[in-house]
Design an enzyme around this catalytic site. Structure first.
Site, PDB file in Angstrom:
ATOM      1  N   ASP A  81       0.849  -1.187   0.000  1.00  0.00           N
ATOM      2  CA  ASP A  81       0.000   0.000   0.000  1.00  0.00           C
ATOM      3  C   ASP A  81       0.890   1.243   0.000  1.00  0.00           C
ATOM      4  OD1 ASP A  81      -1.762   2.081   0.532  1.00  0.00           O
ATOM      5  OD2 ASP A  81      -2.934   0.951   2.007  1.00  0.00           O
ATOM      6  N   HIS A  82       0.870   1.976  -1.118  1.00  0.00           N
ATOM      7  CA  HIS A  82       1.764   3.128  -1.253  1.00  0.00           C
ATOM      8  C   HIS A  82       1.349   4.299  -0.368  1.00  0.00           C
ATOM      9  CE1 HIS A  82       5.085   5.190  -2.808  1.00  0.00           C
ATOM     10  NE2 HIS A  82       4.976   4.897  -4.087  1.00  0.00           N
ATOM     11  N   ARG A  83       0.158   4.238   0.234  1.00  0.00           N
ATOM     12  CA  ARG A  83      -0.227   5.271   1.198  1.00  0.00           C
ATOM     13  C   ARG A  83       0.541   5.089   2.506  1.00  0.00           C
ATOM     14  NH1 ARG A  83      -6.456   4.040   1.713  1.00  0.00           N
ATOM     15  NH2 ARG A  83      -5.456   2.007   2.058  1.00  0.00           N
TER      16      ARG A  83
END
Length: 428
Positions: free
Chosen positions: A397-399
């Protein structure tokens, strides 16, 4: 009157498919007696009766998918003994869930005149009985507290049909399954016809397949996925496994992977985390519960190895075998499915060389292990050697995390599985 409703019997469950009723209108039932089977996205579960009485009405036919809170059937209860589930739905759902999970310890009720006896049998056992067209009420269970086992079903069929060998039993099961016309739990193909010709063939989109679709869609549209690809040299690990085999110790490579993942997660806790958008925090989980993506006849399912960091490699191997067997036989419990913090998918034995896996929401990361094959590799001394190289894909998850952190995480994992000599001092 008591309305028996579909309650949440699993983590995050929103709906279920009614696949079989054990009772019909007019039947007398007792408290905790199984009424029906429900297929959720994770398991097949029995719903027990919350009260004694008679079945007055079956509201939802089998084969239909309904949401949590839907009334499935109505009981005409025995006076003041009735449990009014509609007054306290949350409390009743909790009691039903406890009854479902404690069913193996229940005591059978002796058959009385003009009344069906209370049968104790797992959903899988009941499924086998239906496939052989066996009235489960005719069987005497040999298990704990009179529980009917699969072996009891096979023994009954042998005596009834004169079948002698396990091969004959399987052949008879296949013939019965093909001959059955009633709806089955398994996905059924149905022909779509018009007046003149067959136009197409369809597969019903419901049950676990529909739930998988919903969860995958939620994950893909919620999480900005990034996939990081890497290779690992398993030559030394495979040699170590062979040494163990000579000592009569058989441990799968995946058990080593799971242990190494748990160690790496402790150093990179951001991948053992869940994003709480509502409260604007990233929750770093303190338990290391590794989900194992498992392929079954009804679709993908993810049982969980809890506290993997506290288990030895051999214990992880044993737990992995146990969960895989239960998944294939549709015997997983709610506890087996809950609490995952990171997921792995071992697709290499199927022949995969790469993928862009979808994260098991709300987790932060997932690693897929692909095919291991021998290939020439240039070593540090510039010599060429044949090594066993495995490819892997890590989705994150790049968040929550960035690419550099993902690379550092997989590098730590690689270091552990490429150098078994580190294990005595690293994997505690």
């Amino acid at each position: 009157m008591v309305e028996v409703k579909l309650h949440d019997i699993g983590e995050g469950m929103t709906e279920g498919e009614v696949i079989h009723y054990f009772v019909k209108v007019g039947d007398s039932v007792k408290v905790d007696q199984p009424l029906l089977e429900v297929q959720t996205d994770k398991m097949v579960a029995e719903l027990p009766s919350p009260a004694s009485g008679k079945v007055k009405e079956i509201v939802v036919d089998h084969g239909n998918t309904v949401s949590v809170g839907t009334t499935l059937l109505v009981l005409e209860t025995e006076g003041a003994k009735a449990v009014e589930t509609d007054k306290k739905p949350a409390e009743a759902a909790s009691k039903n869930t406890e009854a479902l999970q404690s069913q193996p310890q229940q005591t059978a009720v002796t058959e009385q005149k003009g009344e069906k006896k209370f049968i104790i049998a797992a959903p899988y056992t009941r499924k086998i009985a239906r496939e052989f067209r066996v009235d489960i009420n005719e069987i005497t269970g040999t298990g704990t507290n009179g529980r009917i086992t699969v072996e009891d079903i096979y023994k009954f069929v042998k005596q009834r049909d004169g079948i002698q060998s396990p091969k004959e039993i399987k052949e008879a099961s296949a013939e019965v399954t093909e001959a059955k016309t009633e709806p089955k739990q398994e996905i059924q193909k149905q022909e779509v016809r018009n007046i003149n010709e067959i136009k197409a063939e369809v597969i019903p989109f419901r049950g676990r397949r529909k739930q998988i679709a919903k969860k995958m869609t939620q994950s893909l549209y919620t999480i900005p996925h990034v996939t990081h690809f890497e290779e690992a040299d398993l030559t030394e690990l495979l040699a170590y496994r062979n040494d163990l085999k000579e000592m009569n110790i058989n441990v799968s490579a995946v058990a080593f992977f799971i242990k190494a993942i748990a160690v790496a997660l402790k150093q990179f806790p951001v991948f053992n985390a869940k994003l709480d958008e509502e409260n604007e925090v990233i929750r770093l989980e303190k338990e290391y519960n590794i989900g194992i993506a498992t392929d079954t006849e009804d679709g993908l399912i993810v049982p969980v190895i809890h506290h993997a960091d506290q288990l030895t490699v051999r214990q992880i191997h044993d737990k992995l075998k146990e969960l895989t067997k239960k998944a294939q036989e549709n015997k997983l419990t709610p506890t087996d499915m809950k609490g995952g913090t990171f997921t792995i998918s071992n697709v290499g034995p199927l022949g995969s060389i790469g993928a862009t896996p979808i994260i098991n929401h709300p987790e932060t990361g997932l690693i897929a292990f692909h095919k291991t094959k021998k290939m020439p590799v240039v070593m540090e001394n510039d010599e060429i050697a044949i090594r066993s190289i495995m490819t892997m894909s890590m989705a994150f998850d790049h968040r929550v995390a960035d690419g550099a952190t993902a690379v550092a995480f997989t590098n730590r994992f690689k270091q552990l599985i490429e150098n078994p000599k580190l294990w005595p001092i690293e994997l505690t």
